[in-house]
Design an enzyme around this catalytic site. Structure first.
Site, PDB file in Angstrom:
ATOM      1  N   CYS A   1      50.252  32.999  45.107  1.00 44.62           N
ATOM      2  CA  CYS A   1      50.748  32.338  46.302  1.00 44.62           C
ATOM      3  C   CYS A   1      51.066  33.353  47.386  1.00 44.62           C
ATOM      4  O   CYS A   1      50.881  34.551  47.214  1.00 44.62           O
ATOM      5  CB  CYS A   1      52.022  31.543  45.973  1.00 44.62           C
TER       6      CYS A   1
ATOM      7  N   GLY B   1      40.415  45.291  34.339  1.00 44.22           N
ATOM      8  CA  GLY B   1      40.792  46.448  33.518  1.00 44.22           C
ATOM      9  C   GLY B   1      41.695  47.443  34.214  1.00 44.22           C
ATOM     10  O   GLY B   1      41.879  48.559  33.713  1.00 44.22           O
TER      11      GLY B   1
END
Length: 627
Positions: A2, A362
């Site tokens: 958000c 990653g």
């Protein structure tokens, strides 16, 4: 994921619902699914929602506690919210929604600020106590989610997920902080707590700001990485890491929307995909970015990993309208930012968003387990620093000081760094323009204002906090506190949120960070420079030898070639034909640097990218402003 923004009424007396809406709309790309505002006589809050958990209207923010006392706006994900919810329900707490947001509210009502220690996730939080009038701003341990604030003295505060929301404040002063420009040109980003604007700050990772009516804010750190302690055998550590990383990956796969992964074909992203495949009954959706220039193209490796785990694989090749994408970047970063891998990150995020709303990545493997090539080089430099007598080292340096090519140039670089104290040597490794050229590049008024300023303070501040630790530990701690949150995580957050995509990073679970910190440095990188030893060993059963042992390539782009070709017209206009740039940079030196690069005399690709990003930023945000 958000976007949040807000202010205290004491900061913006004329602040109203319309201002809150404008602040929210400025960051609507962070949350296009729902919106909401809250305003009383003390505080205004604005929220833009990207729906991930509980897609119903019950998840809309600002969210109120059941008794109406607390109001929260929240950006992020709490991965252990189900366990926390069960604990609270056992104490009789009732919930209306299935969101992690409501769990934070209930936990704060019970524990106050201490609740931050219980949250495992990525977050930026603004939580208002309507009874006491206190406002809490908090940021996650590692700094995955951003939070900026303006402080006008006493309890006058405005805050937002991105700087562009603060630009909506009436009378906002866009005065540039000159030392931040120096930091930017040295590091390619502006380290916290600074921003490019004199009066706006970044809330540092693992910190909270508590504001009571009529008082100055209290800023405190609530967590830090502890490198003390130890563990058993290397074999035990490998097993524990695999099990722990599996759990950290699985909890990041909880979502009520489609989920996938970024896949480069390197060790870290391949490890995440392997663990996702093991935990999922459905094929994992993976995305990769490639380049025509094979030196920068990792797609063949990604393809192999995708085949191995039978993923639904998608690729995008960056070869069209490079200049067009480049011009988009400053809008999303809001301040100068020059990690050129932002461009492929923008494209891989756009590609991923076509199929998923959440992607695992990653990020964090290199900083936790010493994966960068620079760490091996730094160990060699430190060995020379410790073993070669300083007078002899100085004499060797004097013999190669003018060298510009081949072995002699590398010897010059080695001796230069080895002659410095360790913190300054690492600062030199992590910065991208030497002091002499930097001074020439700055316009005279800026040069006068920053006289005596030392940008190495950002590196020293973190390095000195682990004084007495071994060289590897000092490097990793410094990068975890500066480069990771200041560069890597900013890049991923802005480029993913530009496409309303949430990115989660299992390697950045604080339990992985704490686990890695306790391991001996020799299990991360050997004296011979073998990197990520414990991580590679952990995944021998899941990943092929070719993935685990191929040289690290990195998410790089062919900047040197681009400035002679695809970016040449844009860069020429931005750097040589913009009169307003002269407020900050010396035009004569810019033309010299540009000419040296075009003729091939010096490869200035990285420096030119930083200069271009600054020029485009000031065109976008400062055009016509008094600076």
């Amino acid at each position: 994921m958000c976007g949040i923004a807000g202010f205290t009424v004491s900061c913006v007396p004329q602040g109203d619902q319309a201002l809150l809406q404008r602040m929210g709309e400025a960051i609507r790309h962070r949350g296009p699914d729902a919106c909401g505002e809250f305003l009383d006589h003390r505080v205004g809050l604005s929220h833009r929602r990207l729906s991930i958990l509980d897609l119903s209207p019950l998840g809309v923010q600002p969210m109120h506690s059941l008794d109406g006392r607390y109001v929260i706006i929240f950006n992020g994900e709490i991965y252990n919210f189900l366990e926390l919810r069960a604990e609270l329900e056992g104490e009789g707490v009732q919930f209306r929604s299935r969101t992690d947001t409501e769990v934070i509210l209930a936990l704060y009502a019970r524990d106050g600020v201490a609740c931050l220690h219980r949250l495992n996730g990525m977050f930026a939080i603004a939580l208002y106590d309507r009874q006491s009038g206190e406002l809490l701003l908090a940021r996650d341990r590692i700094g995955k989610k951003p939070l900026y604030y303006y402080h006008g003295g006493a309890d006058r505060i405005a805050f937002a997920s991105e700087l562009k929301s603060l630009l909506e404040l009436p009378g906002f002063d866009r005065c540039v902080e000159p030392s931040a420009l120096v930091d930017y040109l040295k590091y390619l980003y502006i380290p916290a707590p600074k921003t490019i604007y004199r009066n706006v700050h970044k809330l540092p990772p693992a910190h909270y700001l508590l504001l009571a009516p009529g008082r100055e804010p209290v800023l405190r750190e609530y967590w830090d990485v502890d490198f003390s302690g130890g563990t058993g055998s290397l074999a035990d550590a490998e097993e524990e890491l695999l099990e722990l990383l599996g759990r950290c990956t699985a909890c990041r796969m909880i979502a009520d929307v489609p989920l996938g992964a970024f896949l480069s074909g390197g060790v870290d992203s391949s490890a995440v995909v392997a663990l996702m495949a093991r935990a999922s009954a459905e094929p994992v959706k993976t995305c990769s970015i490639g380049f025509t220039d094979r030196r920068h193209d990792e797609t063949p490796y990604a393809r192999e990993v995708a085949r191995l785990f039978k993923t639904q694989h998608n690729e995008y090749r960056v070869e069209e309208d490079i200049a067009g994408t480049t011009q988009l970047l400053p809008h999303f970063f809001d301040e100068p930012f020059a990690d050129s891998s932002a461009l492929p990150t923008y494209h891989v995020s756009r590609l991923a968003r076509r199929a998923v709303t959440v992607a695992l990545a990653g990020d964090g493997g290199d900083e936790n387990f010493a994966g960068y090539h620079k760490y091996a080089l730094e160990l060699k430099e430190d060995l020379v620093r410790r073993k070669v007598p300083r007078p002899l080292l100085g004499m060797l340096h004097s013999l190669v000081v003018g060298a510009r090519s081949g072995v002699l140039r590398r010897a010059r670089t080695l001796t230069e760094s080895a002659l410095l104290e360790p913190a300054l040597g690492f600062y030199r490794t992590n910065t991208f323009v030497d002091d002499g050229l930097l001074s020439q590049l700055l316009a005279e008024p800026v040069r006068r204002e920053v006289a005596g300023y030392d940008p190495a303070q950002h590196t020293r501040r973190h390095w000195n906090k682990v004084a007495g630790a071994d060289h590897v530990t000092a490097m990793l701690y410094t990068d975890l506190k500066s480069y990771l949150p200041g560069d890597i995580l900013v890049k991923v957050d802005r480029m993913s949120m530009a496409h309303s995509l949430e990115v989660r990073a299992p390697f950045l679970d604080y339990r992985i960070v704490e686990f890695a910190a306790r391991l001996p440095s020799r299990w991360k990188i050997s004296p011979a420079g073998e990197k990520k030893l414990v991580l590679r060993n952990s995944f021998q059963r899941l990943l092929p030898h070719e993935v685990l042992n191929r040289p690290k390539q990195g998410f790089t782009v062919p900047l040197d070639d681009w400035f002679r070709n695809e970016l040449r017209p844009l860069a020429s206009r931005a750097l040589l034909e913009d009169p307003e740039l002269g407020q900050f940079l010396d035009g004569t030196v810019l033309r010299r640097v540009w000419g040296e690069h075009l003729t091939g005399r010096v490869q200035h690709g990285t420096l030119l990218w930083s200069l271009l990003m600054f020029s485009l930023w000031q065109q976008h945000y400062l055009r016509g402003s008094h600076v």
